[in-house]
Design an enzyme around this catalytic site. Structure first.
Site, PDB file in Angstrom:
ATOM      1  CE1 TYR A   1      -8.280  -8.292   6.488  1.00 22.32           C
ATOM      2  CE2 TYR A   1      -8.197  -7.222   3.615  1.00 22.32           C
ATOM      3  CZ  TYR A   1      -8.689  -8.105   4.637  1.00 22.32           C
ATOM      4  OH  TYR A   1      -9.716  -9.577   5.174  1.00 22.32           O
TER       5      TYR A   1
ATOM      6  CB  THR B   1       7.532 -49.162  27.882  1.00 21.53           C
ATOM      7  OG1 THR B   1       7.686 -51.154  28.053  1.00 21.53           O
ATOM      8  CG2 THR B   1       7.514 -48.604  28.889  1.00 21.53           C
ATOM      9  CG  HIS B   2       7.676 -51.350  23.878  1.00 22.79           C
ATOM     10  ND1 HIS B   2       8.625 -50.339  22.806  1.00 22.79           N
ATOM     11  CD2 HIS B   2       8.933 -51.564  24.897  1.00 22.79           C
ATOM     12  CE1 HIS B   2       9.442 -49.712  23.211  1.00 22.79           C
ATOM     13  NE2 HIS B   2       9.735 -50.110  24.421  1.00 22.79           N
TER      14      HIS B   2
ATOM     15  CB  SER C   1     -23.898 -52.993  16.369  1.00 26.70           C
ATOM     16  OG  SER C   1     -24.287 -53.623  15.307  1.00 26.70           O
TER      17      SER C   1
ATOM     18  CD  GLU D   1     -14.455 -47.144  17.822  1.00 31.66           C
ATOM     19  OE1 GLU D   1     -15.292 -46.276  16.659  1.00 31.66           O
ATOM     20  OE2 GLU D   1     -14.834 -47.217  18.522  1.00 31.66           O
TER      21      GLU D   1
ATOM     22  CB  SER E   1     -16.738 -12.611   6.194  1.00 35.97           C
ATOM     23  OG  SER E   1     -17.111 -11.450   6.158  1.00 35.97           O
TER      24      SER E   1
ATOM     25  CE  LYS F   1     -12.753 -12.168   9.658  1.00 37.09           C
ATOM     26  NZ  LYS F   1     -11.710 -12.622   9.149  1.00 37.09           N
TER      27      LYS F   1
ATOM     28  CE  LYS G   1     -19.452 -55.238  17.501  1.00 32.43           C
ATOM     29  NZ  LYS G   1     -17.888 -54.014  17.447  1.00 32.43           N
TER      30      LYS G   1
END
Ligand code: ARG
Length: 461
Positions: free
Chosen positions: A317, A155-156, A277, A290, A23, A325, A283
């Site tokens: 254990y 809403t929605h 872009s 995102e 490890s 980890k 752009k």
């Protein structure tokens, strides 16, 4: 291969097995915690007369040297050691000889790794808390600046009632405030020291576990040695709270992306936090938002992964637990990076007040207020709802807003309407009259902001 064991073996470990088992490539991340824990352990051993003071001094100095040399880049943590614990012990013995071989007295790697991970997560909880606090400061600043920036509430994803940007930001303030309080809770619950649990059943040496615990800043020692080495609840809790932070950031990111779209144009992201872009010159993309939204999945993945790893494990254990980890480290990096970047993006963003206010005017966001107006004049709410529904239908036919209708047109649907309807359905009235605690009206918001400012000025504990 440098292993801490081998006495009872007659063959070398197979090469693939060695690397599958090792490890060091990832647990070197908490090499400082490992040294800190070892120093506390040997200081306690000397206090209890298990080591001499000379042995203790020599070990503490050796560990300090190793720590410094690694941090200064003069000593490399290399893959020939199975794990970080083996690396530190081997380097210590290389340097100070016999006394170094006594460091591990009354300890197992099982309680050692449990300690290291706790120390590491405890530290990261504080780091995440600090980043959350920075985000809250930015949110509070925006709230103060935009108490009168009207915008549609949805809403929605359909325009519902007008709110303010301050109010919208205030919703996220509450979410991230709860995230801090989760960090705080986890810290309090996990802040107990497993060292002294040994492999699983404690030791025959007269260890002073409370002493080690207090040296390392824990509330006290853990109370069952088997639980101490096999408990990873705090990892699960941390990853769960981290997942919730990511979920909040992801929802917020989604809104930023929508607000940044050509159709909405509510927000102007700073050039430093946007990307272009390779083909379309016009752009300016909200890639940071995102990516934050996208990275949420890996933190959820870490949570589900550790839950699955732990689910079938008998006491105490098991090597499965080494899997705790990498996913924790990845989640820590992800949540910290995302918090930091998101905060920067938000702090540098501009908001288009006029576009937001204009948008709040459309979509009949004042329809409820028109109904409330009728109620104020004695019309039962259900009837008022029906009248205003017809009003909206008329507006749709005429392609106008409620406030564009003439008084005669209002009266055609109900004689109760008078000139004061125009004030009652104005954007300002619709927002400012909402003064229940927690509502967007300026006076209501001011009180909440003052409370939240006081909260921010208080400390973590
Ligand atoms: N690298 C191990 C882990 O992360 C350390 C504990 C090893 N203990 C053992 N009994 N093999 O879990």
């Amino acid at each position: 291969m440098a292993q801490l064991w081998g006495g009872r073996f007659t063959k070398q470990t197979d090469d693939l097995v060695y690397h599958f088992n090792a490890s060091i490539s990832f647990d070197q991340r908490f090499f400082e915690e490992d040294i800190e824990g070892s120093i506390a352990h040997v200081v306690m051993l000397a206090k209890q007369g298990i080591l001499t003071n000379e042995e203790k001094d020599s070990i503490v100095k050796g560990l300090g040297d190793i720590r410094r040399e690694v941090l200064e880049g003069r000593l490399a943590i290399t893959e020939e050691y199975e794990d970080v614990h083996s690396f530190v012990e081997a380097k210590l013995i290389e340097r100070i000889g016999e006394a170094g071989k006594k460091m591990h007295t009354g300890r197992s790697r099982n309680d050692q790794v449990a300690l290291d991970l706790r120390l590491y997560i405890r530290k990261e909880i504080l780091a995440v808390d600090g980043l959350l606090k920075e985000l809250l400061c930015v949110l509070l600043r925006i709230q103060k600046e935009h108490l009168n920036t009207y915008m549609p509430g949805f809403t929605h994803l359909q325009k519902a009632q007008p709110v303010t940007l301050a109010h919208h930001m205030g919703a996220y303030f509450e979410m991230f405030k709860r995230d801090r309080s989760r960090m705080h809770d986890i810290f309090m619950r996990m802040n107990y020291c497993p060292l002294g649990a040994g492999a699983l059943a404690g030791t025959t040496y007269p260890l002073d576990r409370s002493y080690t615990a207090s040296m390392l800043g824990f509330e006290g020692p853990t109370l069952n040695s088997m639980d101490s080495v096999s408990d990873r609840d705090y990892v699960i809790e941390f990853l769960s709270a981290a997942s919730t932070i990511m979920m909040h950031l992801s929802r917020f990111s989604e809104e930023i992306i929508i607000w940044n779209s050509n159709e909405y144009r509510f927000i102007e992201l700073d050039d430093a936090y946007s990307t272009g872009s390779s083909i379309m010159p016009q752009k300016k993309n909200p890639d940071i938002a995102e990516l934050v939204r996208g990275k949420t999945g890996r933190v959820y993945g870490a949570l589900v992964s550790i839950l699955t790893t732990m689910k079938g494990l008998p006491l105490a254990y098991n090597k499965d637990m080494q899997e705790d980890k990498e996913l924790t480290f990845d989640a820590v990096d992800t949540v910290k990076n995302c918090l930091e970047l998101f905060t920067g993006m938000l702090d540098t963003a501009g908001f288009r007040r006029e576009v937001m206010a204009k948008s709040a005017l459309g979509g009949f966001t004042n329809a409820t207020d028109a109904a409330d107006y009728l109620v104020g004049k004695g019309v039962p709410f259900r009837d008022a709802h029906g009248i205003v529904g017809k009003l909206v239908l008329t507006c749709i036919e005429k392609q106008c807003s409620i406030e564009d209708l003439t008084l005669e047109q209002f009266k055609e649907l109900s004689p109760v309407f008078e000139q004061d309807i125009y004030d009652a359905v104005s954007l300002k009235t619709c927002v400012e009259k909402r003064l229940t605690l927690g509502a967007p009206g300026t006076e209501a918001m001011r009180q909440v902001i003052a409370d939240n400012e006081a909260y921010l000025n208080a400390d973590f504990k």
